[in-house]
Design an enzyme around this catalytic site. Sequence first.
Site, mmCIF file in Angstrom:
data_model
loop_
_atom_site.group_PDB
_atom_site.id
_atom_site.type_symbol
_atom_site.label_atom_id
_atom_site.label_comp_id
_atom_site.label_asym_id
_atom_site.label_seq_id
_atom_site.Cartn_x
_atom_site.Cartn_y
_atom_site.Cartn_z
ATOM 1 N N PHE A 124 -3.263 3.361 3.923
ATOM 2 C CA PHE A 124 -2.355 2.361 3.379
ATOM 3 C C PHE A 124 -2.832 0.977 3.839
ATOM 4 C CE2 PHE A 124 1.699 -0.013 3.316
ATOM 5 C CZ PHE A 124 2.083 0.245 2.014
ATOM 6 N N ASP A 196 0.089 7.967 11.572
ATOM 7 C CA ASP A 196 1.112 7.341 10.748
ATOM 8 C C ASP A 196 1.783 8.448 9.934
ATOM 9 O OD1 ASP A 196 2.620 6.022 8.830
ATOM 10 O OD2 ASP A 196 1.235 4.321 8.707
ATOM 11 N N TYR A 221 12.820 4.737 5.631
ATOM 12 C CA TYR A 221 13.413 4.484 4.308
ATOM 13 C C TYR A 221 12.813 5.358 3.226
ATOM 14 C CZ TYR A 221 9.342 1.346 4.190
ATOM 15 O OH TYR A 221 8.074 0.823 4.279
ATOM 16 N N LYS A 222 11.784 6.150 3.564
ATOM 17 C CA LYS A 222 11.184 7.050 2.575
ATOM 18 C C LYS A 222 11.960 8.374 2.600
ATOM 19 C CE LYS A 222 6.888 4.486 2.644
ATOM 20 N NZ LYS A 222 5.565 4.291 3.246
ATOM 21 N N ARG A 370 2.685 7.970 -9.753
ATOM 22 C CA ARG A 370 3.006 8.722 -8.535
ATOM 23 C C ARG A 370 4.445 9.221 -8.592
ATOM 24 N NH1 ARG A 370 2.983 6.093 -2.503
ATOM 25 N NH2 ARG A 370 4.724 4.979 -3.429
HETATM 26 C C1 PLP Z 1 5.085 2.925 3.446
HETATM 27 C C2 PLP Z 1 3.992 2.814 4.437
HETATM 28 C C3 PLP Z 1 3.966 1.791 5.389
HETATM 29 C C4 PLP Z 1 5.011 0.691 5.313
HETATM 30 O O1 PLP Z 1 5.018 -0.159 6.391
HETATM 31 P P1 PLP Z 1 6.206 -1.223 6.499
HETATM 32 O O2 PLP Z 1 5.916 -1.963 7.728
HETATM 33 O O3 PLP Z 1 7.479 -0.434 6.552
HETATM 34 O O4 PLP Z 1 6.202 -2.073 5.277
HETATM 35 C C5 PLP Z 1 2.985 1.797 6.354
HETATM 36 N N1 PLP Z 1 2.034 2.766 6.362
HETATM 37 C C6 PLP Z 1 2.021 3.754 5.443
HETATM 38 C C7 PLP Z 1 0.964 4.797 5.489
HETATM 39 C C8 PLP Z 1 2.986 3.796 4.447
HETATM 40 O O5 PLP Z 1 2.960 4.752 3.519
#
Ligand code: PLP
Length: 411
Positions: A124, A196, A221-222, A370
């Site tokens: 990401f 992560d 939040y996911k 997705r």
């Molecule tokens: C959704 C996601 C994030 C989001 O990070 P935020 O700080 O909450 O915006 C980070 N890493 C991965 C792999 C994600 O899928």
Amino acid sequence: MLRSHAEALDAADPLARKRGQFYRPEGVIYLDGNSLGMLPLAARAAVDRAVTAEWGEGLIRSWNSAGWIDKPRQLGDRIGRLIGAGHGQTIVADSTSVNLFKALIAALRLNPDRKVVVSEEGNFPSDLYIAQGVQGLMPDIELRLIPEGERDAAAYIDDRVAVVMLTHIDFKTAHMHDMAAVTEATRAAGAISLWDLAHSAGAVPVDLDGVGADLAVGCTYKYLNAGPGGPAFLYCARRHQEQAAQPLTGWLGHRRPFDFTLDYEAGNGIDRFVCGTPPILSFTALEGALTVFDDVSMADLREKSLRLTDLFIELVDTRLGDAGFSLVTPKEHSLRGSHVSLGHPQGYGMMQALIDHGVIGDFRAPDLLRFGFTPLTLSYADVWDAVDRWRRILDQELWLQEKYAKRSRVT
Ligand SMILES: *Cc1c(COP(=O)(O)O)cnc(C)c1O
């Protein structure tokens, strides 16, 4: 395949009882719970209560009387149950990006003689941007990226590596690393693992203590359904906690914040990963959202997730086979997370047409549609109906309409 097949799966589904615990907008089939989970009724009730009784009536007293001050650790332990983390190793704080920054620097400081951070090109972007930011502060750090499509992470780990920072489940393809094997290869090379779990927590079984992970972060939040911008979590294995030094040394990570002393002194154990004042209303939404998981076994959840994604892949294959989608998500169960991505050159417009017809997924550039499959909120019939609506959109060429080509800021 007939809809009755999906209905039969629903009739035998031990998690079907969970659907009623979420607010369900009329006419919507929600396939984006991997990006923003649906609203748990318990989260709404908890926030209502906290606003009126704790904030409105209790005011400043609620830091003690409602236990606000204890929530980073308390909610951390409740998430810990879902990610295989024993008591006192997980806190809730900040965002995932901020926690990556804290954890990556702490990991580098645990391994000061080494300079290489292993990550992957397909990670990401925020994870890689944070690593680049850390490089800006520590210019001798070298970033070694596993090329996109390469799956053997262990081949990139050697005795120059300080930290292996990977996302367990790929945000685009849903490819899942073998966490036990990669963590073991990391440990054997004398490196620190930093996972992560953004697309893992609440979606697949994770056993951080069992695999011997060092550090981990993730979103709420996911799949954990804590609401937009919900706070993130951070795990640090107990064996590292007294040496761990994170860089955002705010007052609430201090050993005795209310002594208001001149110099920083890191808090006990996992407490030191807290920085400043927690956003209590978001924490309260998370607290309510987690009650939905109280009586859920992660094994049941994983089984349903695989069945939902299997069903979707099969229906796309049999009913939409003429539309030219390419499946980028692994078919092998052991390699698949809880979402499915399909490549298509006109993917953006097609997704907008689907959303307009109540099937909500998202689009990831350059060409991926997705779809997230959340076992607590979805039925098998939902999956069947989503593909059925899509079939109609294709038959009537609705997705070619001009209005679906206009890009929004959030895709
Ligand atoms: C959704 C996601 C994030 C989001 O990070 P935020 O700080 O909450 O915006 C980070 N890493 C991965 C792999 C994600 O899928």
